[in-house]
Write a protein that holds these residues in place. Structure first.
Motif, PDB file in Angstrom:
ATOM      1  N   TYR A 100      -1.613  -5.090 -14.217  1.00 43.10           N
ATOM      2  CA  TYR A 100      -2.407  -4.989 -15.451  1.00 43.10           C
ATOM      3  C   TYR A 100      -1.585  -4.345 -16.566  1.00 43.10           C
ATOM      4  O   TYR A 100      -1.573  -4.825 -17.697  1.00 43.10           O
ATOM      5  CB  TYR A 100      -3.660  -4.167 -15.171  1.00 43.10           C
ATOM      6  N   ILE A 101      -0.893  -3.260 -16.228  1.00 43.97           N
ATOM      7  CA  ILE A 101      -0.063  -2.601 -17.239  1.00 43.97           C
ATOM      8  C   ILE A 101       1.025  -3.552 -17.710  1.00 43.97           C
ATOM      9  O   ILE A 101       1.281  -3.695 -18.908  1.00 43.97           O
ATOM     10  CB  ILE A 101       0.562  -1.301 -16.689  1.00 43.97           C
TER      11      ILE A 101
ATOM     12  N   ASN B 163      -6.862  -9.363 -19.451  1.00 45.41           N
ATOM     13  CA  ASN B 163      -7.277  -8.660 -18.245  1.00 45.41           C
ATOM     14  C   ASN B 163      -6.635  -9.204 -16.980  1.00 45.41           C
ATOM     15  O   ASN B 163      -6.354  -8.456 -16.062  1.00 45.41           O
ATOM     16  CB  ASN B 163      -8.786  -8.706 -18.102  1.00 45.41           C
ATOM     17  N   PHE B 164      -6.443 -10.497 -16.930  1.00 46.14           N
ATOM     18  CA  PHE B 164      -5.872 -11.065 -15.708  1.00 46.14           C
ATOM     19  C   PHE B 164      -4.631 -11.918 -15.978  1.00 46.14           C
ATOM     20  O   PHE B 164      -3.715 -11.932 -15.183  1.00 46.14           O
ATOM     21  CB  PHE B 164      -6.914 -11.911 -14.973  1.00 46.14           C
TER      22      PHE B 164
ATOM     23  N   THR C 192      -5.121  -3.514  -0.781  1.00 44.53           N
ATOM     24  CA  THR C 192      -3.790  -3.845  -1.278  1.00 44.53           C
ATOM     25  C   THR C 192      -3.854  -4.254  -2.747  1.00 44.53           C
ATOM     26  O   THR C 192      -3.020  -3.853  -3.560  1.00 44.53           O
ATOM     27  CB  THR C 192      -3.172  -4.979  -0.445  1.00 44.53           C
TER      28      THR C 192
ATOM     29  N   LYS D 168     -17.390  -7.187 -21.706  1.00 50.11           N
ATOM     30  CA  LYS D 168     -17.493  -8.645 -21.614  1.00 50.11           C
ATOM     31  C   LYS D 168     -18.736  -9.062 -20.839  1.00 50.11           C
ATOM     32  O   LYS D 168     -19.379 -10.063 -21.164  1.00 50.11           O
ATOM     33  CB  LYS D 168     -16.252  -9.195 -20.924  1.00 50.11           C
TER      34      LYS D 168
ATOM     35  N   ILE E 125      -6.721   1.802 -16.456  1.00 51.60           N
ATOM     36  CA  ILE E 125      -7.916   1.181 -15.894  1.00 51.60           C
ATOM     37  C   ILE E 125      -9.188   1.806 -16.465  1.00 51.60           C
ATOM     38  O   ILE E 125     -10.139   1.110 -16.809  1.00 51.60           O
ATOM     39  CB  ILE E 125      -7.919   1.325 -14.345  1.00 51.60           C
TER      40      ILE E 125
ATOM     41  N   CYS F 282      -4.094  -1.437  -4.904  1.00 48.71           N
ATOM     42  CA  CYS F 282      -2.830  -0.718  -5.046  1.00 48.71           C
ATOM     43  C   CYS F 282      -1.889  -1.390  -6.027  1.00 48.71           C
ATOM     44  O   CYS F 282      -1.093  -0.715  -6.673  1.00 48.71           O
ATOM     45  CB  CYS F 282      -2.130  -0.587  -3.692  1.00 48.71           C
ATOM     46  N   ILE F 283      -1.930  -2.724  -6.109  1.00 49.29           N
ATOM     47  CA  ILE F 283      -0.943  -3.369  -6.995  1.00 49.29           C
ATOM     48  C   ILE F 283      -1.535  -3.847  -8.304  1.00 49.29           C
ATOM     49  O   ILE F 283      -0.814  -3.992  -9.287  1.00 49.29           O
ATOM     50  CB  ILE F 283      -0.191  -4.530  -6.307  1.00 49.29           C
ATOM     51  N   PHE F 284      -2.839  -4.071  -8.363  1.00 53.59           N
ATOM     52  CA  PHE F 284      -3.384  -4.624  -9.601  1.00 53.59           C
ATOM     53  C   PHE F 284      -3.097  -3.757 -10.829  1.00 53.59           C
ATOM     54  O   PHE F 284      -2.696  -4.303 -11.863  1.00 53.59           O
ATOM     55  CB  PHE F 284      -4.886  -4.900  -9.479  1.00 53.59           C
ATOM     56  N   PRO F 285      -3.256  -2.432 -10.733  1.00 54.15           N
ATOM     57  CA  PRO F 285      -3.001  -1.631 -11.936  1.00 54.15           C
ATOM     58  C   PRO F 285      -1.609  -1.843 -12.516  1.00 54.15           C
ATOM     59  O   PRO F 285      -1.446  -1.925 -13.729  1.00 54.15           O
ATOM     60  CB  PRO F 285      -3.165  -0.190 -11.446  1.00 54.15           C
ATOM     61  N   PHE F 286      -0.611  -1.972 -11.632  1.00 56.62           N
ATOM     62  CA  PHE F 286       0.750  -2.188 -12.125  1.00 56.62           C
ATOM     63  C   PHE F 286       0.843  -3.529 -12.845  1.00 56.62           C
ATOM     64  O   PHE F 286       1.455  -3.648 -13.903  1.00 56.62           O
ATOM     65  CB  PHE F 286       1.751  -2.142 -10.968  1.00 56.62           C
TER      66      PHE F 286
ATOM     67  N   TYR G  30       1.457   2.060 -22.526  1.00 55.71           N
ATOM     68  CA  TYR G  30       1.665   1.167 -21.381  1.00 55.71           C
ATOM     69  C   TYR G  30       3.148   0.871 -21.184  1.00 55.71           C
ATOM     70  O   TYR G  30       3.642   0.841 -20.063  1.00 55.71           O
ATOM     71  CB  TYR G  30       0.905  -0.148 -21.585  1.00 55.71           C
TER      72      TYR G  30
ATOM     73  N   GLY H  41      -8.639  -6.011 -26.068  1.00 56.30           N
ATOM     74  CA  GLY H  41      -9.004  -5.859 -24.661  1.00 56.30           C
ATOM     75  C   GLY H  41      -9.261  -7.183 -23.982  1.00 56.30           C
ATOM     76  O   GLY H  41     -10.036  -7.259 -23.032  1.00 56.30           O
ATOM     77  N   SER H  42      -8.610  -8.268 -24.492  1.00 53.54           N
ATOM     78  CA  SER H  42      -8.895  -9.559 -23.863  1.00 53.54           C
ATOM     79  C   SER H  42      -7.821  -9.975 -22.869  1.00 53.54           C
ATOM     80  O   SER H  42      -7.877 -11.057 -22.322  1.00 53.54           O
ATOM     81  CB  SER H  42      -9.078 -10.634 -24.926  1.00 53.54           C
TER      82      SER H  42
ATOM     83  N   THR I 105       0.825  -1.210   0.000  1.00 54.40           N
ATOM     84  CA  THR I 105       0.000   0.000   0.000  1.00 54.40           C
ATOM     85  C   THR I 105       0.861   1.264   0.000  1.00 54.40           C
ATOM     86  O   THR I 105       0.362   2.352  -0.223  1.00 54.40           O
ATOM     87  CB  THR I 105      -0.936   0.048   1.222  1.00 54.40           C
TER      88      THR I 105
ATOM     89  N   TRP J  92      -5.707   6.796  -2.611  1.00 62.39           N
ATOM     90  CA  TRP J  92      -5.037   5.631  -3.196  1.00 62.39           C
ATOM     91  C   TRP J  92      -3.529   5.816  -3.120  1.00 62.39           C
ATOM     92  O   TRP J  92      -2.791   4.902  -2.790  1.00 62.39           O
ATOM     93  CB  TRP J  92      -5.475   5.475  -4.659  1.00 62.39           C
TER      94      TRP J  92
ATOM     95  N   SER K  59     -13.208  -2.913 -20.822  1.00 63.37           N
ATOM     96  CA  SER K  59     -13.222  -4.230 -21.447  1.00 63.37           C
ATOM     97  C   SER K  59     -13.960  -5.246 -20.578  1.00 63.37           C
ATOM     98  O   SER K  59     -14.626  -6.144 -21.102  1.00 63.37           O
ATOM     99  CB  SER K  59     -11.803  -4.699 -21.777  1.00 63.37           C
TER     100      SER K  59
END
Lengths: 478, 306
Positions: free
Chosen positions: B39-40, B57-58, B30, A321, A308, B33-37, B274, B54-55, A290, A348, A317
């Motif tokens: 994701y990029i 995502n995870f 948490t 979906k 995002i 805080c980390i998911f965007p990084f 990105y 856009g497929s 964090t 954030w 996206s």
């Protein structure tokens, strides 16, 4: 003994002269190198002597057409450089004269040399000024005799003269005497370069406040006839569009700061709840990740937001979906709930970091308090509320007071990166407004007026916060 | 005794609910805080056609690093990287040296008018003339569109001076005095005694200073409007993020149409944004583990004002 005190007085005169000459190096309006109208009005002698390119910024045509010879400009550059070197040498020499007799002699020689160098270079400038008067296009080049040169001649002559007097009066040092200086001056001279840097970058800009009282456009030079007194201050409130802008901007600023203040307890709550987690690994994991957002710039936060929330970002996206949207939507382009969104991004970025100071404070709380409370039958929430919270309140108060003092300074990075044509009415805060007004629209006096008022109010707020803290906590926060 | 304690206070249902909610809440934050990084990152290393649809995502698919290699063709990103890296290294080094030296000097009681000069330096934390006077001052000094504008103004950092001063004051003065008796000069004392002893605090300010330098963006934005070759990575990223999605505008205009067409398979405006974001974030993430050790030191020492 009596002679000595007289000497001291002469030394003071010498130092004042040298200091004055040093200051003049940086004043554009007495620039003796400005021998024609093509040289920028805002160029000081120091700039002229250190940067040939900025000295000859407007000379491309003049050189090409042969109105001005490159030689004369080179002479100007070289002479300016030598004057700078000479006066700086004199400054160094004057500093050295604070030492022992032997150092005094050395210092005086250096000062004299510096004075003579700058005197000779003044002649170089004079030669160039005469030379440029023979130009074939006087209406374009506008040759002129720089008035500033007289100041430098007078000061150089004074410095040389006084130094010679001092050299005659100072008794000859003994052969075996060493170069030495009292440690208070020695240490001071070690500190001096940093003091000068600090002065140049933190105090000198204050002189820019004078632009608030003039009709000024970028590149102009300030002259007496452009003085307008408090015109811009009045204009700010009389002119309907700026008044409306200002009201809107102040509303935004106060709203954002107010929301920030209203949620400032969140960091404390974050720390308290985190300390309730007994699994150390999980706690470290949360704390580690964090805090990361605090260390990336607002531009990168915007990059994150972009990835995002933009048209082809994550959220679009996913929603496509799930069949909720048929086409990507750029959520960043909407103007709804901007204040809350900005607050959310602020949280954030800053929440995990803001909690660290409270986490440190919690680890400093005496564990016996908790044990005693448990024995007395206090539950978990009671312990949190009656022990942890009161121990954190002092820290909280300090941070809150500092935040109140900074209520007008939201910084502009966040709002600059998130701003677009849709939401600009809601995110333009004072800092961003000043930037746009001054840098983008070139309304320098108006932007200076606002910045000046902001700075003054902020300082007053800070001192009020400090005195409140002194009364309540018997401790100052600054 | 302890065992008895634990037995007596059994976890109630309330406790369980609270604990679960608490864990869940922190887990979610948490992740946010980390998911965007993440994701990029997966979008820069996955198959670009899938990314465009856009497929991704995870889970990354069709992993490759061509995007990173292709960045070489992006307009003057290389110079921006050099500018940013060099200003980070030079600026931080000079700032640390100056903070250490000034911090040492202001602990010396002998300095002429010490209190005044110390306050003279420190007061600058609490006021500033404002953006426009600052800008006009910089342009008067000839520092607009000039590389030194990144370096010189950051050398004197009052807050760091306070940190170093506070730290030096906690060092027993006998060390210094004995060296002085042995005839060491101030410079020697600084180099041989103060500098090695201050290393922990100097590391702290170095790391925070480096991150600050790496992240700084406003100075490039305001001071370098014309010198595009001197703009920092953050500034470039800002421009790219806000630029139109026209890929050609991002690429070297000199490349041939065939080359550009071939490039389109590799890069598109989305991945290029990105990827630039990622290379700007990576250095921060790399020093981050080292920084963590200094967090508390930095924050807690800051609370002790001199």
């Amino acid at each position: 003994m009596k002679e000595n005190s007289e000497d001291d007085k002469i030394y003071i005169v010498q130092r004042i002269c040298t200091m004055a000459a040093l200051v003049l190096l940086f004043v554009p309006s007495v620039n003796p190198a400005r021998i024609c109208g093509l040289i920028g009005k805002n160029i000081s002698l120091f700039t002229a002597g250190t940067s040939y390119s900025s000295l000859c910024e407007n000379f491309k045509r003049a050189f090409d057409k042969g109105w001005v010879g490159t030689l004369s400009m080179q002479v100007v550059f070289l002479s300016s450089l030598l004057i700078c070197i000479g006066i700086i040498l004199a400054g160094l020499g004057v500093c050295i004269t604070l030492g022992s007799l032997k150092l005094k002699q050395l210092g005086n020689f250096i000062t004299m040399a510096g004075g003579i160098i700058s005197l000779i270079s003044c002649y170089g400038l004079h030669w160039a000024a005469v030379d440029i008067q023979g130009t074939s296009k006087p209406d374009k080049v506008e040759p002129m005799m720089p008035q500033g040169i007289w100041y430098f001649i007078i000061f150089s002559v004074l410095i040389v003269f006084i130094t010679i007097v001092l050299l005659i009066r100072t008794p000859k040092p003994e052969k075996e005497e060493k170069y030495s200086m009292e440690s208070k001056y020695k240490l001071f001279f070690m500190l001096l370069p940093f003091i000068i840097l600090c002065f140049v970058f933190c105090y000198l800009p204050l002189s820019g406040w004078r632009y608030a009282f003039f009709n000024y456009k970028a590149g102009d030079v300030l002259t007496g006839d452009k003085f307008v007194g408090f015109k811009w201050f009045i204009y700010l409130f009389k002119n309907e569009s700026t008044r409306n802008d200002l009201i809107r901007v102040i509303k935004n600023t106060l709203a954002m700061s107010g929301l920030g203040l209203a949620t400032s307890w969140c960091a404390m709550a974050f720390a308290i709840f985190l300390s309730e987690i007994k699994n150390v690994r999980f706690r470290r994991f949360v704390q580690t990740f964090t805090t990361i957002p605090n260390f990336i710039s607002w531009v990168l936060v915007y990059a994150v937001a972009f990835s995002i929330f933009s048209t082809d970002g994550f959220l679009s996206s996913i929603l496509i979906k799930l069949g909720i949207l048929d086409k990507g939507v750029n959520f960043l382009m909407s103007s709804s709930h901007m204040w809350l969104k900005m607050l959310a991004w602020g949280m954030w970025k800053g929440l995990g970091w803001g909690a660290i100071i409270y986490i440190a404070a919690i680890s400093g709380i005496d564990q016996q308090l908790y044990e005693a409370a448990t024995v007395d039958g206090a539950g978990r929430f009671q312990r949190m509320w009656y022990i942890t919270v009161p121990s954190l309140i002092p820290t909280f108060m300090v941070l809150l007071l500092l935040a109140i003092a900074g209520i007008l300074s939201n910084g502009m990075d966040q709002y600059l990166v998130f701003e677009n044509s849709y939401n600009t009415d809601y995110v333009t805060v004072l800092d961003l407004y000043v930037y746009k007004l001054g840098v983008n629209s070139g309304k320098i006096p108006l932007a200076t007026v606002i910045g000046m008022a902001k700075s003054l109010i902020s300082v007053v707020l800070l001192f009020s916060a400090n005195s409140i803290s002194k009364v309540i906590r018997k401790e100052s926060i600054i | 005794m302890k065992k008895k304690h634990k037995k007596r206070y059994k976890r109630t249902l309330q406790d369980w609910i609270f604990d679960i909610c608490n864990h869940l809440g922190f887990l979610l934050f948490t992740l946010a805080c980390i998911f965007p990084f993440y994701y990029i990152l997966i979008n820069t290393i996955s198959d670009n056609n899938l990314v465009l649809k856009g497929s991704i995502n995870f889970i990354p698919r069709g992993i490759h690093i061509k995007n990173y290699i292709a960045l070489i063709n992006v307009n003057d990103l290389g110079t921006a990287a050099i500018v940013t890296i060099s200003r980070t290294i030079i600026g931080t080094a000079l700032m640390v040296l100056a903070s250490a030296f000034v911090g040492y000097l202001v602990t010396k009681k002998e300095v002429w008018a010490r209190k005044f000069w110390y306050r003279f330096l420190i007061v600058t934390m609490y006021f500033n003339a404002g953006l426009i006077p600052w800008y006009l001052n910089m342009s008067m000094l000839g520092l607009t569109d000039h590389y030194l504008a990144y370096i010189i103004p950051t050398i004197v950092a009052p807050y760091n001076i306070i940190l170093v001063k506070t730290y030096i004051e906690s060092i027993p003065s006998e060390l210094e005095e004995s060296a002085k008796i042995d005839g060491a000069s101030y410079f020697v004392i600084f180099r041989k005694i103060i500098w090695p002893l201050c290393k922990p605090i100097l590391a702290t300010i170095a790391i925070f200073g480096a991150v600050g330098n790496w992240n700084s963006f406003t100075d490039s934005l305001i001071l370098m409007p014309n010198a595009t070759e001197l703009q920092t990575l953050q500034h470039k990223l800002y421009n790219y993020l806000r630029a139109s999605t026209n890929l050609k505008s991002l690429m070297n205009s000199g490349s041939s149409t065939v080359g550009a067409a071939a490039m389109d398979n590799v890069l598109n405006a989305k991945t290029i944004k990105y990827t630039i974001s990622m290379i700007t974030i990576i250095p921060i993430l790399m020093v981050y583990p080292f920084m963590q050790r200094y967090f508390e030191k930095g924050i807690m020492l800051g609370a002790v004002k001199g």
